[in-house]
Motif scaffolding. Structure first.
Motif, short mmCIF file in Angstrom:
data_model
loop_
_atom_site.label_atom_id
_atom_site.label_comp_id
_atom_site.label_asym_id
_atom_site.label_seq_id
_atom_site.Cartn_x
_atom_site.Cartn_y
_atom_site.Cartn_z
N TYR A 1 0.80 -1.22 0.00
CA TYR A 1 0.00 0.00 0.00
C TYR A 1 0.83 1.28 0.00
CZ TYR A 1 -3.90 -3.14 0.83
OH TYR A 1 -4.82 -4.14 0.70
N PHE A 2 2.02 1.23 0.60
CA PHE A 2 2.84 2.45 0.67
C PHE A 2 4.05 2.39 -0.26
CE2 PHE A 2 0.85 2.06 4.91
CZ PHE A 2 0.05 3.19 4.85
N GLY A 3 4.28 1.23 -0.86
CA GLY A 3 5.41 1.10 -1.76
C GLY A 3 6.59 0.42 -1.09
N ARG A 4 7.47 -0.14 -1.92
CA ARG A 4 8.64 -0.86 -1.39
C ARG A 4 9.63 0.11 -0.72
NH1 ARG A 4 5.03 -4.60 -3.21
NH2 ARG A 4 5.71 -5.74 -5.06
N LYS A 5 9.86 1.24 -1.36
CA LYS A 5 10.87 2.19 -0.90
C LYS A 5 10.59 2.70 0.51
CE LYS A 5 12.41 6.92 -1.94
NZ LYS A 5 12.46 7.98 -2.97
N TRP A 6 9.40 3.26 0.72
CA TRP A 6 9.13 3.86 2.03
C TRP A 6 8.87 2.82 3.10
CZ3 TRP A 6 11.15 8.24 2.42
CH2 TRP A 6 11.18 9.12 1.34
N SER A 7 8.51 1.62 2.71
CA SER A 7 8.41 0.53 3.69
C SER A 7 9.79 0.16 4.23
CB SER A 7 7.76 -0.70 3.05
OG SER A 7 6.41 -0.46 2.76
N VAL A 8 10.77 0.06 3.34
CA VAL A 8 12.14 -0.22 3.79
C VAL A 8 12.60 0.88 4.75
CG1 VAL A 8 14.54 -0.40 3.04
CG2 VAL A 8 12.74 -1.53 1.71
N PHE A 9 12.33 2.12 4.43
CA PHE A 9 12.73 3.25 5.28
C PHE A 9 12.05 3.18 6.65
CE2 PHE A 9 11.85 7.58 6.82
CZ PHE A 9 13.13 8.08 6.93
N ALA A 10 10.73 2.95 6.66
CA ALA A 10 9.98 2.94 7.92
C ALA A 10 10.44 1.82 8.84
CB ALA A 10 8.48 2.81 7.63
N TRP A 11 10.65 0.65 8.28
CA TRP A 11 11.08 -0.47 9.12
C TRP A 11 12.53 -0.33 9.55
CZ3 TRP A 11 7.70 -3.18 11.57
CH2 TRP A 11 6.42 -3.35 11.03
N GLY A 12 13.32 0.43 8.81
CA GLY A 12 14.66 0.76 9.28
C GLY A 12 14.61 1.61 10.53
N LEU A 13 13.68 2.55 10.58
CA LEU A 13 13.49 3.37 11.79
C LEU A 13 13.05 2.51 12.97
CD1 LEU A 13 11.71 6.56 10.37
CD2 LEU A 13 14.09 6.35 11.10
N VAL A 14 12.15 1.56 12.72
CA VAL A 14 11.71 0.66 13.79
C VAL A 14 12.90 -0.11 14.36
CG1 VAL A 14 10.34 -1.41 14.29
CG2 VAL A 14 9.35 0.45 12.91
N PHE A 15 13.75 -0.61 13.47
CA PHE A 15 14.94 -1.33 13.94
C PHE A 15 15.82 -0.44 14.82
CE2 PHE A 15 19.48 -2.12 13.42
CZ PHE A 15 19.58 -3.40 13.95
N LEU A 16 16.02 0.81 14.41
CA LEU A 16 16.85 1.72 15.19
C LEU A 16 16.31 1.93 16.60
CD1 LEU A 16 17.96 4.58 12.75
CD2 LEU A 16 19.44 3.01 14.02
N VAL A 17 15.00 2.07 16.72
CA VAL A 17 14.39 2.24 18.04
C VAL A 17 14.67 1.03 18.91
CG1 VAL A 17 12.19 2.43 19.28
CG2 VAL A 17 12.58 3.81 17.23
N GLY A 18 14.47 -0.16 18.36
CA GLY A 18 14.73 -1.38 19.13
C GLY A 18 16.19 -1.53 19.50
N ALA A 19 17.09 -1.19 18.58
CA ALA A 19 18.52 -1.29 18.87
C ALA A 19 18.93 -0.36 20.00
CB ALA A 19 19.32 -0.99 17.61
N LEU A 20 18.37 0.85 20.03
CA LEU A 20 18.67 1.79 21.10
C LEU A 20 18.17 1.27 22.45
CD1 LEU A 20 17.87 5.16 19.30
CD2 LEU A 20 20.10 4.49 20.24
N MET A 21 17.00 0.64 22.45
CA MET A 21 16.44 0.10 23.70
C MET A 21 17.32 -1.00 24.28
SD MET A 21 12.37 0.01 22.76
CE MET A 21 11.90 -0.75 24.33
N GLN A 22 18.02 -1.73 23.42
CA GLN A 22 18.87 -2.82 23.89
C GLN A 22 20.12 -2.33 24.62
OE1 GLN A 22 19.34 -6.27 21.06
NE2 GLN A 22 18.09 -4.97 19.74
#
Length: 547
Positions: free
Chosen positions: A97-118
């Protein structure tokens, strides 16, 4: 660019226009492939970090019973896979629904949040961070091969898609050596110094940040655009990526194949809802066979036991007689080097010259045999080898077999399932099918990772025998059911999978005619490609946009 994508060895690439191998394509490859480091760093980090006294003290793992220690280790390590299973499913709707490009970007941000919490020394926050980071890893594991396959010239599609896996094993190797380095820290109070384990854990923030900074400047995939009625923008992006004019025969062939498949899909089932997608999968023989093949490849990929080795390599090396935590980490670091060097050879040479099928058959056989040796050695020598003077002879042979396992893994199961799943599905069902495949990948990963410490304690050598038998079974399945994808266009897979799956070994290698979608090939042969008038082009575009 040539060395990274097999142009110097691929016969198909040598006949392609040189303009398609350009810096824009290289930038896209680098930007998207950073996602592989998410998985690699975390997988390589956690096994070694779990053995560090500073980590065990920070998270209440010192002085507990063996059973409690096994449970805590299993929970911490497997939480990433639990998040991965959720992320792989959620990535499908965002991708569609949002496209491949911006999905990769959004989930990269999610990963960063989780990595910081660790990085926070709190057990509950650590688990939450690993789950959230796992969502980013799981989503990226589905999105990245898809993004790369959809943007790649078919002659180097295998190499470009497999670069994601190269980044995984390269980061895995670096993580092993970082763990070894911090394990050698020696100063008063090091066992209570959080900077030791944080230094190893924090390295995964670097690729996450690089991906998020670079992705906004890559183009959306032409296949997604054309599939969503944006044919003119899709054609424009093909021209941008290939650096060729719109009327060039290469661009027109690629564009027309994508467009023909989209029109065919919409004629069968109009719409993009998941109910329509599921009907498209389960009522089409060609689509269902592709789905079944991909699911089985991911299952056999996990049944090789790679997650047990990746997450618990230091402990498994200790099991066969490697003495001392630093020695185990050093041996694990060499294991990572073997994987990386072999994967570079696979990406740079094998995948687009030899193909996917033969390396997978050979690699899986080596893996199965390595696991069989470990099972037999531990069965007859025991799991508590207490020899004086270092690792026993049988244990040294075991180390060599683990390195052979890494060699076979790196040009076999490590890459093949990712590449195949990314290239065999039609555009409309690709996200959904890959999401299911990666959900299975991550949920099985969770089960294996969570259970491995307990399985080794309770089953011992039986764990490795189980992996060996399942991997041998996978070799038989692959021989009969997996055709060669090298050189075929993504859209030509429609014709290939009309045949019964179990007969694929008879049609494993494509003729020149089979490398292009049949209806487009016939149109080219009839001389219609360059003679198509403007009205015909406009009618096709209007048809795609209307559906």
């Amino acid at each position: 660019m040539a060395g990274g994508t097999s142009i110097w060895v691929s016969s198909e690439a040598k006949t392609d226009p040189k303009a398609i191998f350009n810096l824009r394509l290289l930038y896209l490859l680098v930007a998207v492939s950073w996602a592989g480091s998410f998985y690699g760093f975390d997988t390589g980090n956690i096994g070694g970090i779990l053995t560090l006294p500073s980590f065990q003290n920070a998270f209440g793992m010192s002085g507990v019973t063996q059973s409690e220690l096994d449970n805590r280790k299993g929970t911490i390590a497997s939480m990433l896979a639990a998040g991965g299973s959720a992320g792989s499913l959620l990535a499908a709707p965002t991708s569609d629904y949002f496209g491949r490009k911006w999905s990769v970007f959004a989930w990269g941000l999610v990963f960063l949040v989780g990595a910081l919490m660790q990085m926070i020394a709190n057990y509950e926050v650590l688990l939450a961070g690993r789950f959230i980071a796992g969502m980013g890893v799981g989503a990226s594991s589905m999105l990245t091969p898809q993004f790369l396959a959809e943007n790649s010239p078919k002659s180097v599609r295998g190499s470009m898609t497999a670069t994601y896996n190269l980044m995984i094993v390269t980061s895995l190797m670096l993580a092993f050596w970082v763990n070894y380095g911090v394990s050698k820290w020696s100063f008063p109070g090091v066992e209570h110094d959080n900077s030791q384990w944080r230094s190893a854990m924090g390295i995964q923030l670097i690729p996450g940040a690089l991906l998020c900074l670079m992705i906004p400047f890559v183009p959306e995939t032409p296949r997604w655009l054309i599939n969503h009625g944006k044919s003119e923008k899709g054609l424009e992006n093909i021209c941008r990526l290939r650096k060729l004019p719109a009327d060039h025969i290469y661009v027109q062939t690629e564009y027309r194949e994508i467009e023909a498949q989209v029109i065919h899909e919409q004629e069968c089932f109009a719409g993009h809802s998941y109910w329509v997608v599921m009907k498209d999968i389960f009522t089409s023989r060609s689509n269902f066979q592709r789905f079944f093949l991909s699911v089985m490849l991911f299952l056999f990929h996990k049944f090789t036991g790679t997650d047990s080795l990746n997450y618990y390599a230091p402990e498994i090396f200790a099991l066969i007689g490697v003495k001392g935590s630093s020695s185990s980490l050093l041996t694990t670091g060499i294991y990572g080097v073997v994987k990386t060097v072999t994967t570079i050879f696979y990406v740079g040479y094998l995948v687009d010259r030899v193909g996917r099928r033969i390396p997978l058959l050979i690699g899986a056989t080596l893996q199965a045999t390595a696991m069989l040796y470990l099972a037999l050695y531990l069965r007859f020598a025991g799991t508590n080898t207490e020899t004086v003077g270092g690792t026993p002879a049988g244990g040294i042979v075991g180390i060599i077999w683990i390195y052979i396992y890494a060699f076979g893994w790196s040009f076999g199961h490590s890459v093949a399932c990712y590449v195949v799943a990314a290239e065999i599905f039609p555009t409309r069902i690709r996200s959904f099918c890959m999401a299911i495949c990666f959900f299975i990948n991550w949920i099985v990963d969770y089960g294996i990772t969570r259970a491995t410490p307990n399985m080794i304690t309770e089953m011992g050598w039986g764990v490795f025998l189980l992996y060996a038998m399942l991997t041998y079974l996978g070799v038989i399945f692959i021989f009969f059911c997996l055709p060669e994808m090298k050189g075929r266009s993504i859209e030509s897979m429609d014709n290939l999978f009309e045949r019964p799956l179990w007969t694929m070994w008879r049609h494993a290698y494509p003729t020149e005619e089979e490398k292009t979608r049949s209806d487009v090939r016939e149109e080219i042969m009839a001389g219609k490609l360059n003679d198509q008038d403007d009205d015909g082009k406009r009618n096709r575009v209007e048809h795609v946009e209307s559906v």
